[in-house]
Design a protein around this motif. Sequence first.
Motif, PDB file in Angstrom:
ATOM      1  N   LEU A   1       0.611  -1.151   0.013  1.00 32.49           N
ATOM      2  CA  LEU A   1       0.474  -0.403   0.128  1.00 32.49           C
ATOM      3  C   LEU A   1       0.740   0.711  -0.023  1.00 32.49           C
ATOM      4  O   LEU A   1       0.593   2.324  -0.263  1.00 32.49           O
ATOM      5  CB  LEU A   1      -1.332  -0.006   1.127  1.00 32.49           C
ATOM      6  CG  LEU A   1      -1.922  -1.601   1.085  1.00 32.49           C
ATOM      7  CD1 LEU A   1      -3.118  -1.431   2.445  1.00 32.49           C
ATOM      8  CD2 LEU A   1      -2.454  -0.248   0.008  1.00 32.49           C
ATOM      9  N   LYS A   2       2.249   1.543   0.724  1.00 30.77           N
ATOM     10  CA  LYS A   2       2.799   2.473   0.968  1.00 30.77           C
ATOM     11  C   LYS A   2       3.729   2.140  -0.201  1.00 30.77           C
ATOM     12  O   LYS A   2       3.824   4.033  -1.375  1.00 30.77           O
ATOM     13  CB  LYS A   2       3.720   2.538   1.845  1.00 30.77           C
ATOM     14  CG  LYS A   2       4.254   1.326   1.948  1.00 30.77           C
ATOM     15  CD  LYS A   2       5.763   1.890   3.347  1.00 30.77           C
ATOM     16  CE  LYS A   2       6.788   0.383   3.579  1.00 30.77           C
ATOM     17  NZ  LYS A   2       7.430   0.228   4.343  1.00 30.77           N
TER      18      LYS A   2
ATOM     19  N   PHE B   1       0.886   3.828  -3.350  1.00 30.35           N
ATOM     20  CA  PHE B   1       0.650   5.160  -2.295  1.00 30.35           C
ATOM     21  C   PHE B   1       1.255   6.058  -3.280  1.00 30.35           C
ATOM     22  O   PHE B   1       1.409   7.312  -3.472  1.00 30.35           O
ATOM     23  CB  PHE B   1       0.089   5.734  -1.071  1.00 30.35           C
ATOM     24  CG  PHE B   1      -0.455   6.709  -0.410  1.00 30.35           C
ATOM     25  CD1 PHE B   1      -1.729   6.959  -1.489  1.00 30.35           C
ATOM     26  CD2 PHE B   1       0.442   7.358   0.350  1.00 30.35           C
ATOM     27  CE1 PHE B   1      -2.084   8.400  -0.588  1.00 30.35           C
ATOM     28  CE2 PHE B   1      -0.242   8.798   0.709  1.00 30.35           C
ATOM     29  CZ  PHE B   1      -1.389   9.305   0.502  1.00 30.35           C
TER      30      PHE B   1
ATOM     31  N   VAL C   1      -4.810   1.515  -4.390  1.00 34.74           N
ATOM     32  CA  VAL C   1      -4.685   1.408  -3.316  1.00 34.74           C
ATOM     33  C   VAL C   1      -5.984   1.435  -2.180  1.00 34.74           C
ATOM     34  O   VAL C   1      -6.528   0.586  -1.627  1.00 34.74           O
ATOM     35  CB  VAL C   1      -3.759   3.097  -2.945  1.00 34.74           C
ATOM     36  CG1 VAL C   1      -4.104   2.982  -0.802  1.00 34.74           C
ATOM     37  CG2 VAL C   1      -2.769   3.101  -2.963  1.00 34.74           C
TER      38      VAL C   1
ATOM     39  N   GLN D   1      -7.047  -1.318   0.114  1.00 38.74           N
ATOM     40  CA  GLN D   1      -7.440  -1.562   1.286  1.00 38.74           C
ATOM     41  C   GLN D   1      -9.096   0.727   1.239  1.00 38.74           C
ATOM     42  O   GLN D   1      -8.717   1.584   0.925  1.00 38.74           O
ATOM     43  CB  GLN D   1      -6.786  -0.270   1.938  1.00 38.74           C
ATOM     44  CG  GLN D   1      -7.084   0.048   3.577  1.00 38.74           C
ATOM     45  CD  GLN D   1      -5.592   0.455   5.028  1.00 38.74           C
ATOM     46  OE1 GLN D   1      -4.606   0.183   3.829  1.00 38.74           O
ATOM     47  NE2 GLN D   1      -5.862   1.348   5.228  1.00 38.74           N
TER      48      GLN D   1
ATOM     49  N   ALA E   1      -9.079   3.421   3.051  1.00 36.50           N
ATOM     50  CA  ALA E   1      -7.675   5.279   3.129  1.00 36.50           C
ATOM     51  C   ALA E   1      -8.202   6.461   2.840  1.00 36.50           C
ATOM     52  O   ALA E   1      -8.361   6.674   2.074  1.00 36.50           O
ATOM     53  CB  ALA E   1      -6.802   3.915   1.703  1.00 36.50           C
TER      54      ALA E   1
END
Length: 579
Positions: free
Chosen positions: A429-430, A433, A455, A459, A462
């Motif tokens: 995810l990071k 992102f 993303v 999630q 988010a």
Amino acid sequence: MQIDVIDDFETFKKIRENWDSVYAADPQAQFFLSWVWLSGWLLRVREQWFILAAKPDTHDSSYIAFFPLKIVLEQQDGGGFYTELYMAGNSVADYTGMICQPGYEEEVIPAFAAYIQQQLEWSSFNVQNILETDTRMYPFLRSFPGESFEFTQHRIQNKGDDTDNYIAPYISLTDDWEQYLQNYLSANTRQKIRRFLRKIDNSSEFSIAHVNADNLESHIDILLKFWKSTWGEKKGNTCDIIMSVIRANLRHAFEHNCLYFPVLWQGDRPLGAIANFVDAQQKTMLFLIAGRDQTFNNPPPGLILHADAIRYAIQNGFKVYDFLRGNEEYKYSFGVKERRIQHIIVKYKNCQKKKLDIRVLPLAFQLTVQAHRANQLTKAEQGYRQILEVESNHLEALYGLGVLMRQKGEYQIAENLFKNLLQVQPNSLKALFSLGNLYQTQGQLSEAIETYNQVIALQPDAIAAYNNKGYALQQLGQWEEAIACYQKALELEPDCIEAEVNKANALHAQKKLSPDKQAHYAVLNNDLGNKCKHLGDFKTAIAYYQQSISMNPDLAEAKYNLDLVLQEQKTSDLLTVSN
């Protein structure tokens, strides 16, 4: 010869029987290479320790030699790491080395040396506290070819102290106490010891109490109190650390039945204490530490306690009373001989090209992140790159370097790093992102929106992805879609100031924001601009300051901040070009 690496305590515990067997057979074994001593130290050592274990071939189940080592990460002042190799017992073992079954030395020594040269990454090797009587370490060092390595003798001298810690006095004990007194001591010392011990043995005033489970802690407290009164000021800030190590060593030695620890008393007043390690296997008693009441000298506590310990050692068949390192004058009154200790540093002649050893990567990463957070970008970049040189798919280093490259404006490099990370971990995810943010920074808004959607798919709550997607849509003029994203972020987190301000900015662009709210959000835009500027994101900071001025042209603070950040951006761009 097969060399295995033991680097966890559970495995070390499992080989105790094997270790003890080698230790018992080795005539050069000494207490600081015993399983008992190492088991206490390795649990507390901060650096990465490991043990090279040799067996004749893969079919053998038992090892025939062990070499305890540790590897230490060091950092250069200007950035960049390097690793140094040490003996595992440093800095508390008076002697170090290896243990080996007799008859295998000619095979084991070159095998250990070859493994260290071929399988470990290091720039220098501190071969420290080696007894001159150790016949293995010099052939070991000769296995390092002179065309690749340089060797230096090293000596450390404590300031204001004439003691030579490269001399280790010891007594070769006789079989009989009276023989020792007669043959080893001067007439004056012999007379004193006889008189004082007789006084203690036959006195109701003085007594020697030996350690047991009930008095261990009180004995330790007495000893450390005396020791601190003598050495506390000199040791300074390290005093408490040293005492903590001593306390742990004494407890461990007592638990393993290898501690001789008497306290001399006058009635209920302690006069002195001495702690010795007991190596029953090698028939050696080793003097560790002593302390005494500095106001009491008759009879002298130190002389009495050492004499008592030597007498005990002789009566129990010990062969050596070892005063360990340091040629303090009082030791020579007991009829000692001397052994010399060597400290040799082995260095690669071209150490700049050495990689980091994989064992130190966790610490290297920790220090690199600290440098990054402190905005020491050059140091951080060097650290990340050294880590990736060893482990190219180190996910956190890929991510950290990607973030750093984005900070430096090296957008293509940053993009490649994030994509490399995503090849290894597609659902990071990071990384997704950050890649979306990178696209947005470069004006690749469609790519940014697509990445934010990835993303959100992974999630759904988010918040930041909804907010940033909204900002990208806003830049494309897709106001309703942008407002919907901001609204979703606020549903998930009603206190999300950034989403609230961005939504207000979108409404303002559509002329749907009342004058009083414009004044309110002008201030909040200015605040967000300050936040982005602090993070080094000048482009977004400029956008927020401009939005603030658009909402309230009279907000002087926003105008001032905009001028300031534009100047800082110009300076930063000039520095980037010059570099």
